[in-house]
Design a protein around this motif. Structure first.
Motif, mmCIF file in Angstrom:
data_model
loop_
_atom_site.group_PDB
_atom_site.id
_atom_site.type_symbol
_atom_site.label_atom_id
_atom_site.label_comp_id
_atom_site.label_asym_id
_atom_site.label_seq_id
_atom_site.Cartn_x
_atom_site.Cartn_y
_atom_site.Cartn_z
ATOM 1 N N TYR A 253 39.282 42.645 -46.095
ATOM 2 C CA TYR A 253 39.580 42.259 -47.468
ATOM 3 C C TYR A 253 39.488 43.602 -48.227
ATOM 4 O O TYR A 253 38.315 43.907 -48.413
ATOM 5 C CB TYR A 253 38.150 41.316 -47.851
ATOM 6 C CG TYR A 253 38.054 40.817 -49.418
ATOM 7 C CD1 TYR A 253 38.942 41.435 -50.324
ATOM 8 C CD2 TYR A 253 36.894 40.085 -49.708
ATOM 9 C CE1 TYR A 253 38.933 40.912 -51.638
ATOM 10 C CE2 TYR A 253 36.881 39.677 -51.205
ATOM 11 C CZ TYR A 253 37.834 40.132 -51.990
ATOM 12 O OH TYR A 253 37.899 39.751 -53.215
ATOM 13 N N PRO A 254 40.649 43.923 -48.142
ATOM 14 C CA PRO A 254 40.902 45.326 -49.020
ATOM 15 C C PRO A 254 39.987 45.347 -50.323
ATOM 16 O O PRO A 254 40.070 44.496 -50.918
ATOM 17 C CB PRO A 254 42.327 45.293 -49.231
ATOM 18 C CG PRO A 254 42.889 44.421 -48.293
ATOM 19 C CD PRO A 254 41.965 43.275 -48.178
ATOM 20 N N GLY A 255 39.306 46.500 -50.386
ATOM 21 C CA GLY A 255 38.662 46.630 -51.672
ATOM 22 C C GLY A 255 37.185 46.256 -51.527
ATOM 23 O O GLY A 255 36.161 47.167 -51.530
ATOM 24 N N MET A 256 36.857 44.928 -51.054
ATOM 25 C CA MET A 256 35.437 44.577 -50.743
ATOM 26 C C MET A 256 35.077 45.072 -49.519
ATOM 27 O O MET A 256 33.759 45.467 -49.443
ATOM 28 C CB MET A 256 35.397 42.944 -50.708
ATOM 29 C CG MET A 256 33.918 42.616 -50.678
ATOM 30 S SD MET A 256 33.610 40.892 -50.524
ATOM 31 C CE MET A 256 31.794 40.760 -49.770
ATOM 32 N N ALA B 280 30.274 26.495 -43.666
ATOM 33 C CA ALA B 280 31.005 27.344 -42.941
ATOM 34 C C ALA B 280 31.804 28.322 -43.462
ATOM 35 O O ALA B 280 32.389 29.156 -42.944
ATOM 36 C CB ALA B 280 31.715 26.615 -41.670
ATOM 37 N N ILE B 281 31.498 28.405 -44.891
ATOM 38 C CA ILE B 281 32.368 29.359 -45.914
ATOM 39 C C ILE B 281 31.450 30.102 -46.481
ATOM 40 O O ILE B 281 30.362 29.760 -47.034
ATOM 41 C CB ILE B 281 33.096 28.377 -46.636
ATOM 42 C CG1 ILE B 281 34.319 27.715 -45.874
ATOM 43 C CG2 ILE B 281 33.876 29.254 -47.646
ATOM 44 C CD1 ILE B 281 35.648 27.192 -46.652
ATOM 45 N N ARG B 282 31.827 31.241 -46.737
ATOM 46 C CA ARG B 282 31.226 32.161 -47.702
ATOM 47 C C ARG B 282 31.918 32.761 -48.646
ATOM 48 O O ARG B 282 33.272 32.453 -48.851
ATOM 49 C CB ARG B 282 30.936 33.528 -46.699
ATOM 50 C CG ARG B 282 30.117 33.629 -45.466
ATOM 51 C CD ARG B 282 28.763 33.147 -45.957
ATOM 52 N NE ARG B 282 27.642 33.133 -44.730
ATOM 53 C CZ ARG B 282 27.811 31.594 -44.148
ATOM 54 N NH1 ARG B 282 28.222 30.646 -44.688
ATOM 55 N NH2 ARG B 282 26.957 31.581 -42.868
ATOM 56 N N CYS B 283 31.399 32.927 -49.927
ATOM 57 C CA CYS B 283 32.062 33.240 -51.184
ATOM 58 C C CYS B 283 31.595 34.563 -51.722
ATOM 59 O O CYS B 283 30.478 34.818 -51.827
ATOM 60 C CB CYS B 283 32.001 32.070 -52.119
ATOM 61 S SG CYS B 283 32.722 32.304 -53.891
ATOM 62 N N ALA B 284 32.542 35.482 -52.177
ATOM 63 C CA ALA B 284 32.315 36.456 -53.087
ATOM 64 C C ALA B 284 33.089 36.564 -54.414
ATOM 65 O O ALA B 284 34.142 36.048 -54.388
ATOM 66 C CB ALA B 284 32.869 37.785 -52.241
ATOM 67 N N VAL B 285 32.302 36.945 -55.470
ATOM 68 C CA VAL B 285 32.997 37.019 -56.878
ATOM 69 C C VAL B 285 32.888 38.377 -57.112
ATOM 70 O O VAL B 285 31.932 39.054 -57.229
ATOM 71 C CB VAL B 285 32.105 35.945 -57.734
ATOM 72 C CG1 VAL B 285 32.843 36.318 -59.139
ATOM 73 C CG2 VAL B 285 32.416 34.626 -57.233
ATOM 74 N N ASN B 286 34.051 38.822 -57.380
ATOM 75 C CA ASN B 286 34.364 40.437 -57.703
ATOM 76 C C ASN B 286 33.812 41.156 -56.740
ATOM 77 O O ASN B 286 32.976 42.174 -57.037
ATOM 78 C CB ASN B 286 33.821 40.534 -59.261
ATOM 79 C CG ASN B 286 34.637 39.767 -60.213
ATOM 80 O OD1 ASN B 286 35.742 39.469 -60.187
ATOM 81 N ND2 ASN B 286 33.569 39.132 -61.104
#
Lengths: 151, 83
Positions: A53-56, B52-58
Motif C-alpha cells: 500500500y504505497p504511502g501507508m 477477515a478484513i482490516r481497515c485503514a483511514v488516512n
C-alpha cells in the motif's frame, strides 16, 4: 534511520557496510534477511509476488523503526522491503540495527521483523503447482509480535 | 472519499481504487461497509466476513466504529503477510 520499499534487489554486503561506515561507536550489528522459499505448507512454490500500500507501507515501517529506537539504544536502523515478483532464493527483506552492544542490536532486529510481519501492509501471493493463492496470515506471527508488548 | 482495495479484496471487487460519494447515513467504517456490500456481488463477496478484513483511514489502522467523511482515504485489505 532508513526505510526503503523497492522492486530492485539489494546488495546485503554493501548495505551493511554503508550502515556502519564512519560510526566507530557501533559495537554490534544485528541482521535479518528474508528469502523466497520454494515450498510452503507442503506445496512447491515457483514464484512469489509482493503487493503493498504505497504511502501507508512506508509510514508503517517508519513507525515501527521509531518504536525500536524508543526501546533500545540504537545507533542506526535499516529496513529494505522488496515488492513485485520474486523467485525462490531471491531476497525479500533486509532488517538491520546497529548499537554499542550486541543485545540491543539483536533484540531490536528481531522486534523489527516481528512487528513488520504483522503491521506493515504487504501481501504475498504464491504461484504453486496447484495454481495461485494468497498467503494467509499466521497466528504464530501474531504471537511473535505480541511477545514484545503493546506500542 | 477515496477507497482503496488490496490483495484478494481488490480481486473480488475488481478494482484497486475508486472515488465514491456515500449517502449521509454512512458515518463510520461499519456503515460504509454495509453500503458497499449492496453495490454488487463482488463487493458482497469481498465483505462477506468482515473479521477477515482490516481497515485503514488516512494510513492509520482503525476499528469499525471509526468515523469516515468526505476527503478521507479509506483502505480495505486482508491481514498483512509481508516480511
Amino acid at each position: 534511520m532508513t526505510v526503503r520499499v523497492q522492486e530492485a534487489d539489494f546488495d546485503i554486503g554493501a548495505e551493511l557496510a554503508s550502515l556502519t561506515a564512519g560510526n566507530t561507536a557501533v559495537g554490534g550489528l544485528g541482521v535479518f534477511v528474508g528469502l523466497v522459499r520454494d515450498v510452503a505448507d507442503g506445496t512447491g512454490v515457483s514464484a512469489l509476488t509482493l503487493e503493498h500500500y504505497p504511502g501507508m507501507t512506508e509510514k508503517a515501517l517508519e513507525g515501527i523503526e521509531a518504536e525500536a529506537r524508543d526501546r533500545w539504544p540504537l545507533e542506526d536502523t535499516l529496513i529494505i522491503h522488496r515488492v513485485g515478483r520474486m523467485l525462490p532464493g531471491d531476497n525479500i527483506v533486509l532488517v538491520a540495527c546497529t548499537s554499542a552492544h550486541r543485545q540491543a542490536a539483536l533484540d531490536a532486529t528481531t522486534f523489527l521483523i516481528d512487528w513488520l510481519k504483522t503491521k506493515a501492509p504487504f501481501w504475498k501471493r504464491e504461484e504453486t503447482d496447484q495454481g495461485e493463492r494468497w498467503v494467509d496470515a499466521r497466528e504464530s506471527d501474531d504471537q511473535a509480535a505480541a511477545r514484545w508488548g503493546a506500542p | 472519499m477515496k477507497l482503496l482495495y488490496f490483495a484478494w479484496v481488490r480481486q473480488r471487487i475488481g478494482a484497486g481504487t475508486e472515488e465514491v460519494t456515500p449517502p449521509t447515513e454512512v458515518t463510520d467504517v461499519a456503515t460504509l461497509v454495509d453500503w458497499l456490500r449492496a453495490r454488487g456481488p463482488g463487493y458482497a463477496e469481498a465483505f462477506k466476513d468482515t473479521r477477515a478484513i482490516r481497515c485503514a483511514v488516512n494510513h492509520t489502522y482503525v476499528e469499525v466504529d471509526h468515523p469516515v467523511a468526505a476527503g478521507d482515504e479509506v483502505a480495505f485489505f486482508p491481514p498483512v503477510t509481508g516480511g
